[in-house]
Design an enzyme around this catalytic site. Structure first.
Site, mmCIF file in Angstrom:
data_model
loop_
_atom_site.group_PDB
_atom_site.id
_atom_site.type_symbol
_atom_site.label_atom_id
_atom_site.label_comp_id
_atom_site.label_asym_id
_atom_site.label_seq_id
_atom_site.Cartn_x
_atom_site.Cartn_y
_atom_site.Cartn_z
ATOM 1 C CD GLU A 121 -2.699 1.579 0.374
ATOM 2 O OE1 GLU A 121 -3.181 2.712 0.341
ATOM 3 O OE2 GLU A 121 -2.992 0.682 -0.445
ATOM 4 C CG ASP A 122 1.496 2.870 3.242
ATOM 5 O OD1 ASP A 122 0.538 3.301 2.583
ATOM 6 O OD2 ASP A 122 1.400 2.539 4.441
#
Length: 722
Positions: A121-122
């Site tokens: 996600e990051d």
């Protein structure tokens, strides 16, 4: 109790403090900044993690530790340069989440996915990279958690948020486990956020995530989340509760005295057991305070006694000593060993009073039960481990002298049900309402049936559930085919509220015409039932002018209509006396019959067991001998048959079709208004052969919903001549 000592079953002073160990973020941050270390050694930042993991899983060898090392190296390098709002290096977050799970006993695969849960996600890491380096299973878990992170947690998006959460979880509850540990660490560090955002996140945690933790059985995680939410949403009550806990800690330890007395009793009874004081957490103390009406709490109200033993039988031995040597408070006794909770929780609960009248609550469980009570499904190990692997280590919940088998944590029954009805929910708002209602139900009942949802024939339902809920719990979407039920051997309305321990027999009709009535929604307490009923009613709308054939009396022809027989089928020795068959009992050959002279000198022929026969004899009327005429009359015989059934749509049509299929004509029919979902039909039919009556009654009994068919016996029926 700390998870370390829960696993080792050593009740020490440190273990008496309830809750998971908090992670030193500054220490982890400094360790992370030192880098991942050498290629062949465990980085300093996860050294403690690997020690905890090995303590929970002694067979976790070098390969497992190497997997964790590689996962940490990938996570640390991917998150390098990122910081949290509190200023710590971002890597401290996945480290803290993973250590929470490790202390709860999660296996290597879950810990690996936890370390990597924010990378996709990051950072620039892709799912393909995760799959290539760590395998399909880790990739699946990371993908599931990633999908949850992509969802907006704003209030307006909550319904769709948690529907997606459930779908993302798929068939593996470990996705939820990682998410819950993630939320716990975020709640611990929520102080850096704006107050309004703290409140919003706390409310979502209270409404859904805490109940989900309860469903997973992860009490250690649930209780800390409760206290954190309590402090944010009710700061004044939380402060007062903390002051009360602190004040009690400074006074005499009353529970310690009772605990020592209990240890002495168990030693004298030669029962090997460990007795510890289990302090209540803040929310638990607040609940006791509310239960007491806001009055003062005694020293024994701030904790409970915990007794740990080796075997199930020892639990009951301890219970016997408790209730013999102390005064038991019977109303507080609960046996969750014989009937475990939906989340695998097992314990004996009781309360005792000592010779000074001090009352203490006591929990009795085995060490294996204690571990499951604290960590729930997380403690059960790898759900995909082969059945023929090496035997589990001592203390592993998969091993037990009493044959307690492995439970697959990826498929707890309640999660399977949630997955099923979320697919049936027509929209996110319906799902959200049903989810919150389901999670708010914290009491269960167990009912027994041969059609139960498990091998033991049991169905677990929320307290207040009805027979309608049981039908859908057992038969899923086909629950709408239920046309009746027997509760404890007696016919009962479908709306009957079930009680713990009831036995149940569901009467089903598999014909396509069966379906629920709209009032079933009033009786349905579970989301599965409500959603399925609503869906069926929407797919089968009522006609513009609804017709309810079973409610009003139905008379195709007036009772007794038709020309009288030209030739009598029964004869009497009275010269010139006309003979007629009584319509109250409609005798047919070869019934035993008797006659009575009625108005006009006619001889009425009744069956011998007809109630009119007994009544007229009792009043002094003399019977007249009658007998059947040889041969079959051209006009046939009339017989009246009653059918008792559970009221449902198309019952009248199905019964008349069954009669017609036997080649029998209906002279008259009467349907009484339903009472408590039961109805009685009365049919007078013309038979060409009296021998056809037995086959006719058998065919009527075979109609779904019919539970009794019998000949008319009452004089209150159709005759008016007596």
């Amino acid at each position: 109790m700390s998870a370390d000592n829960a696993v080792d079953a050593e009740i020490t002073a440190e273990a008496r403090r309830r809750g998971l160990r908090r992670i030193g973020l500054l220490r982890l941050g400094r360790a992370a900044l030192l880098g991942p270390g050498g290629k062949d050694r465990v980085p300093d930042a996860i050294e403690h993690l690997t020690k905890v993991h090995r303590a929970r899983h002694p067979r976790a060898g070098a390969e497992a530790i190497e997997t964790l090392r590689r996962a940490y190296v990938l996570a640390e390098s991917s998150h390098r340069g990122q910081t949290r709002k509190s200023g710590e290096p971002y890597i401290t977050h996945p480290l803290a989440v993973t250590l929470i799970l490790a202390e709860l006993g999660a296996e290597t695969t879950t810990l690996t996915a936890s370390l990597l849960h924010d990378t996709v996600e990051d950072t620039e890491v892709t799912l393909d990279q995760v799959r290539e380096q760590f395998g399909e299973e880790v990739c699946y878990l990371v993908d599931g958690v990633t999908k949850l992170e992509k969802v907006d947690y704003g209030a307006a998006a909550e319904p769709e948020t948690f529907r997606k959460m459930l779908v993302a979880t798929g068939s593996d509850v470990r996705v939820m486990s990682i998410k819950l540990a993630d939320r716990l660490h975020n709640m611990r560090t929520l102080g850096v956020m704006r107050p309004e955002k703290q409140v919003r996140i706390a409310k979502v945690t209270r409404d859904v995530l805490i109940p989900l933790a309860e469903r997973l059985g992860v009490q250690a995680l649930k209780t800390e989340l409760e206290d954190l939410v309590f402090a944010i949403l009710h700061p004044e009550e939380h402060a007062r509760t903390q002051e009360m806990i602190a004040a009690n800690a400074e006074g005499p330890d009353l529970l310690a005295a009772i605990a020592e007395d209990l240890r002495k009793v168990l030693r004298e009874a030669d029962i090997a057991a460990e007795v510890a004081i289990r302090p209540r957490h803040a929310v638990s103390v607040h609940r006791v305070l509310l239960k007491r009406g806001g009055g003062e709490l005694g020293g024994c109200d701030f904790g409970r006694l915990l007794v740990l033993v080796a075997e199930d039988a020892d639990c009951y031995a301890v219970l016997g000593e408790l209730h013999t040597c102390f005064t038991p408070v019977i109303a507080e006794f609960k046996d969750f060993i014989a009937a475990p909770k939906f989340n695998l929780y097992q314990s004996l609960h009781t309360a005792i009073a000592d010779d000074q009248g001090r009352i203490a609550e006591v929990l009795v469980r085995t060490r294996r039960m204690h571990r499951v009570a604290e960590a729930g499904v997380i403690s059960l190990g790898d759900p995909h481990a082969a059945a023929d692997t090496a035997p589990p280590a001592e203390g592993d919940p998969a091993s037990s002298a009493d044959g307690w088998g492995r439970v697959d944590p990826t498929q707890p029954g309640w999660l399977a049900r949630l997955l099923e009805w979320q697919r049936a929910a027509p929209d996110a708002d319906t799902f959200w309402s049903a989810l919150r209602d389901d999670l708010a139900q914290d009491r269960e009942i167990t009912v027994f049936t041969a059609e139960g949802t498990d091998a033991s024939g049991t169905i677990r339902l929320p307290a207040g559930a009805s027979c309608v809920d049981a039908a859908f719990a057992v038969h899923g979407e086909q629950g709408h085919s239920c046309i009746g039920v027997r509760v404890n051997g007696r016919l009962a309305p479908l709306g009957t509220r079930l009680r713990d321990g009831d036995t149940l027999q569901l009467l089903m009709d598999d014909t396509a015409a069966s379906g629920p009535a709209a009032d079933w929604l009033e009786h349905a307490a579970t989301p599965a039932a409500r959603i399925a009923i609503t869906r069926w009613l929407e797919q089968h709308p009522a006609p513009a002018e609804p017709h309810q054939p079973d409610a009003p009396p139905v008379r195709p022809t007036p009772a007794g209509a038709g020309a009288p027989a030209a030739e009598p089928v029964a004869v009497t020795d009275l010269p010139g006396a006309p003979v007629r068959l009584a319509r109250c009992c409609t005798p047919v050959p070869p019934d035993d019959v008797t006659g009575f002279v009625i108005r006009g000198g006619t001889v009425a022929v009744h069956r011998a067991e007809c109630s009119t026969t007994a009544r007229m004899t009792a009043t002094g009327r003399s019977p007249v001998p009658v007998r059947w005429r040889d041969g079959t009359p051209a006009h046939g015989y009339r017989a009246t048959v009653l059918a008792e059934a559970l009221s449902r749509p198309r019952l009248l049509a199905d019964l008349t079709e069954a009669i017609a299929a036997q080649g029998i004509s209906i002279v008259s029919a009467d349907v009484e208004p339903p009472q408590e979902h039961r109805v009685r039909h009365t049919y007078t039919m013309e038979l060409t052969d009296p021998g056809a009556l037995t086959g006719l009654m058998r065919a009527m009994r075979a109609v779904p919903g019919v539970y009794d068919v019998y000949r008319a016996r009452s004089a209150a029926a159709l005759d008016g001549e007596h």
